[in-house]
Design a protein around this motif. Structure first.
Motif, PDB file in Angstrom:
ATOM      1  N   TYR A   1      10.999  17.950 -81.849  1.00  0.00           N
ATOM      2  CA  TYR A   1      11.632  17.660 -80.556  1.00  0.00           C
ATOM      3  C   TYR A   1      11.035  18.480 -79.420  1.00  0.00           C
ATOM      4  CZ  TYR A   1      15.203  14.918 -82.870  1.00  0.00           C
ATOM      5  OH  TYR A   1      15.859  13.954 -83.582  1.00  0.00           O
ATOM      6  N   ASN A   2       9.914  19.124 -79.662  1.00  0.00           N
ATOM      7  CA  ASN A   2       9.235  19.922 -78.651  1.00  0.00           C
ATOM      8  C   ASN A   2       8.114  19.092 -78.030  1.00  0.00           C
ATOM      9  OD1 ASN A   2       7.938  21.863 -77.136  1.00  0.00           O
ATOM     10  ND2 ASN A   2       7.379  23.152 -78.866  1.00  0.00           N
TER      11      ASN A   2
ATOM     12  N   GLN B   1      10.908  13.573 -87.012  1.00  0.00           N
ATOM     13  CA  GLN B   1      11.655  13.507 -88.257  1.00  0.00           C
ATOM     14  C   GLN B   1      12.924  14.301 -88.000  1.00  0.00           C
ATOM     15  OE1 GLN B   1       9.255  14.980 -91.465  1.00  0.00           O
ATOM     16  NE2 GLN B   1       7.548  13.644 -90.960  1.00  0.00           N
ATOM     17  N   GLU B   2      14.066  13.665 -88.153  1.00  0.00           N
ATOM     18  CA  GLU B   2      15.346  14.265 -87.778  1.00  0.00           C
ATOM     19  C   GLU B   2      15.537  15.683 -88.308  1.00  0.00           C
ATOM     20  OE1 GLU B   2      17.577  13.036 -85.612  1.00  0.00           O
ATOM     21  OE2 GLU B   2      16.276  11.320 -85.292  1.00  0.00           O
ATOM     22  N   GLU B   3      15.031  15.962 -89.486  1.00  0.00           N
ATOM     23  CA  GLU B   3      15.241  17.289 -90.060  1.00  0.00           C
ATOM     24  C   GLU B   3      14.250  18.328 -89.532  1.00  0.00           C
ATOM     25  OE1 GLU B   3      12.446  15.043 -92.722  1.00  0.00           O
ATOM     26  OE2 GLU B   3      14.362  14.587 -91.823  1.00  0.00           O
TER      27      GLU B   3
END
Length: 171
Positions: free
Chosen positions: A91-92, A84-86
């Motif tokens: 991103y890990n 989810q971009e937010e």
């Protein structure tokens, strides 16, 4: 691209190696895997530390060369985890723990340079973070093929001749 997504921490002091080169190689391999947007922690530890981790998390009381701890559970092999971009933490990919003393001992036994083995070991750990396993013959074959593809591209760029950690003969 989010910058240099590999965070490298050397917590051991018994083996000297090129940390800058390893960081460069691991970032490159992460990009080859199509995961350049994701972060990975690479932690280099002494034999006793990786032995303790292996005992606690895998119930195996011996030192090993690599352990991988994925951030995302149940990732399908080859599929990047959804983000989810937010949510920056999405991103890990997780942590790759390198037992540097164990790896050095393996290199000495096999006559391999440590600098050539480290990207191979990282690639193996990264494949685990990306959902690959070697618990059955078919999964082992799938993991071997992915490692081989990544390392072939790595070899073409770095002029090396490294081979996958997962053995072709294991399936």
């Amino acid at each position: 691209m989010r910058g240099m997504p590999v965070w490298l921490k050397n917590l051991q002091s018994s083996v000297r190696f090129g940390e800058h080169l390893l960081r460069l190689q691991t970032n490159f391999i992460l990009g080859l895997a199509g995961a350049g947007r994701y972060d990975v922690s690479v932690v280099c530890v002494e034999s006793e530390s990786i032995r303790n981790l292996n005992r606690v998390y895998r119930n195996v009381d011996r030192a090993t060369d690599v352990l991988a701890f994925p951030y995302h559970e149940d990732t399908e092999p080859g599929a990047l985890p959804p983000v989810q971009e937010e949510r920056e933490e999405d991103y890990n990919l997780g942590d790759v723990i390198l037992g540097i003393s164990v790896i050095r001992e393996e290199c000495e036994r096999e006559g391999v340079k440590l600098g050539h083995r480290l990207p191979v070991i990282f690639t193996h750990g990264l494949c685990h973070l990306l959902g690959y396993r070697h618990s059955t013959p078919s999964l082992t074959e799938q993991m071997y093929r992915r490692e081989k593809a990544l390392l072939t591209a790595f070899n073409n760029s770095f002029g090396t001749h490294v081979a996958p950690l997962t053995s072709e003969t294991n399936y």
